[in-house]
Design an enzyme around this catalytic site. Structure first.
Site, PDB file in Angstrom:
ATOM      1  N   ASP A 115       0.826  -1.205   0.000  1.00  0.00           N
ATOM      2  CA  ASP A 115       0.000   0.000   0.000  1.00  0.00           C
ATOM      3  C   ASP A 115       0.861   1.257   0.000  1.00  0.00           C
ATOM      4  O   ASP A 115       1.557   1.526   0.982  1.00  0.00           O
ATOM      5  CB  ASP A 115      -0.901  -0.024   1.243  1.00  0.00           C
ATOM      6  N   ASP A 161      -1.601   6.509  -6.342  1.00  0.00           N
ATOM      7  CA  ASP A 161      -1.882   5.488  -5.334  1.00  0.00           C
ATOM      8  C   ASP A 161      -1.942   4.110  -5.985  1.00  0.00           C
ATOM      9  O   ASP A 161      -2.587   3.920  -7.008  1.00  0.00           O
ATOM     10  CB  ASP A 161      -3.221   5.818  -4.663  1.00  0.00           C
TER      11      ASP A 161
END
Ligand SMILES: *[C@@H]1O[C@H](CO)[C@@H](O)[C@H](O)[C@H]1NC(C)=O
Length: 461
Positions: A143, A343
């Site tokens: 992440d 992201d």
């Protein structure tokens, strides 16, 4: 939904997912799944969350509408981090869940807001990480939108979900240590997780990592040796999760690559260098995550931007878009009218509404005679037919400093069912996000040391 009820008996946690034989043989050819370190960094294999070759794949029958609703929750969460008023009093966790019996888990460990959750792993890619001495390997989601690395940890005092492979047991590791409340790393948790740390009755630092209102991990801040293949790094700080909600794909935990001191990147940077690169694969290919040095010549770069609203996320500046080579009919200032994050875990790129509207119109025009189909979840520019049959649609994205992403059709349209394809972008009025549908199969480098992000085509095998 496959999530198990909250207070599952610990015995069930050791269930191991048995891979089907045919999948094993399909995957054998594409798995270079051995982490290794050489003069160009530490090389790990990355799997698409729905790849049958992932060590912890999402359920194969997961509806795409479910993926999109989780994606919306993630986008809203990232946006809310930037909307937080820094002058507001610290968030006070409300719900309390107390350990019914046993007493090893004190109250301070159970104070994050509770709601049934399953968001973390839906859009995040998966790799393997070794932990402990002797080392055991765990399937972890990667992440870029958070910093603290954590994994489900025996004895799972409040809750663990079923995970692929064995649960991490600190008692079985000769190099495990808890981190006391007085350690500077305990203070760092506020910036790393945006939640205050707590202190257990036995003076162990307690972290609370939350990901929107739907998923979180709470447990003891700990140290142990982290390893990737034969490369090991002693004294790695991570979370030993005793209450974990939201690991949808049977992963053991999460690797945080954002820009806080506690992230895996920051902790390995002194050995490897302060940069990482990846290629996010499709569900039918294999990608990589490399930490450390990279080949600088192949990339086009844009400055890594920062925002005082959240120092740990990676920001870029979008400067233009085109369809079929023609710039969108929108004022250039609109492209950077919102803060823009890049992201790895958000699926669909979110654009400022004015830019999205112009893109939608231009794509509809470029699709010529294709019949429009009704909106699908958050995707409102849909067509009858499958992307592969509807012709070529090239979308260009340009960033400050000259970096470009020249997206072929497979990064632009997504088949939502057998007879419908949709533009894989959505509008936003809060935070723009460059999502993983658009990054797939490109090499992307996050060079924190030189404060730049680079893109190159053709990164996955
Ligand atoms: C290091 O390993 C990577 C990944 O296997 C490979 O692509 C690269 O060429 C290797 N670099 C060197 C210098 O051997």
């Amino acid at each position: 939904m496959e999530l198990l009820p909250l207070l599952l008996a610990c015995s069930l946690l050791f269930t191991v997912a048995a891979p089907a034989r045919d999948i094993t043989s399909v995957c054998a050819s594409q798995i270079r799944d051995f982490p290794h370190r050489n003069s160009s960094g530490l090389h790990l294999t990355l799997h698409h969350p729905q790849s049958p070759c992932s060590p912890a794949p999402l359920p194969s029958d997961l509806p795409f509408s479910t993926v999109l609703s989780h994606d919306d929750a993630r986008a809203a969460h990232l946006a809310s981090r930037l909307a937080t008023n820094n002058d507001a009093p610290p968030r006070r966790p409300t719900s309390l869940r107390k350990k019914a019996a046993g007493g090893r888990f004190d109250d301070s460990l159970a104070t994050v807001p509770l709601s049934p959750g399953m968001s973390i792993g839906v859009g995040n890619y998966v790799t393997q990480l070794g932990l402990g001495t002797p080392a055991t390997s765990y399937a972890m989601v990667v992440d870029t939108g958070s910093s603290l690395t954590w994994l489900q940890c025996s004895p799972c005092v409040v809750s663990c979900h079923r995970q692929a492979g064995p649960l991490y047991d600190p008692r079985a590791s000769s190099t495990y240590a808890t981190v006391p409340c007085s350690a500077s790393q305990c203070d760092e948790l506020q910036a790393a997780t945006l939640n205050p740390s707590a202190c257990s009755v036995s003076n162990v630092c307690v972290y609370q990592a939350s990901y929107g209102d739907s998923s979180f991990s709470v447990g003891y801040l700990s140290r142990d040796t982290v390893s990737f293949g034969s490369s090991s790094f002693p004294g790695f700080y991570y979370g030993c999760g005793q209450d974990n909600e939201g690991l949808f794909g049977r992963s053991a935990g999460l690797i945080g690559l954002a820009r806080n001191k506690l992230s895996l990147l920051s902790q390995l940077a002194p050995s490897l260098g302060n940069s990482f690169s990846y290629c996010l694969p499709t569900s039918a290919s294999t990608g990589y995550l490399t930490i450390g040095s990279y080949n600088p010549g192949q990339y086009s770069y844009t400055p890594m931007a920062s925002s005082s609203l959240d120092a740990s996320l990676y920001f870029v500046t979008l400067s233009g878009m085109s369809v079929g080579g023609s710039p969108l009919a929108v004022s250039p200032s609109e492209y950077s009218s919102l803060p823009t994050i890049i992201d790895s875990g958000t699926v669909i790129t979110r654009l400022p509404t004015s830019v999205y509207s112009a893109l939608s119109k231009a794509v509809a025009a470029a699709m010529g005679g294709a019949a429009r189909a009704p909106a699908f979840s958050i995707l409102d520019t849909c067509f009858e037919g499958q992307a592969s049959r509807l012709g070529v649609l090239a979308v260009g994205m340009a960033f400050a400093g000259g970096a470009t992403l020249k997206l072929p059709t497979r990064n632009v349209l997504i088949d939502v069912d057998d007879s419908t394809t949709c533009l894989a972008f959505a509008p936003t009025d809060s935070t723009a996000i460059i999502g993983n549908m658009q990054q797939q199969t490109f090499s992307v480098v996050y060079d924190v040391a030189r404060s730049r992000i680079g893109f190159a085509a053709g990164g996955c095998s």
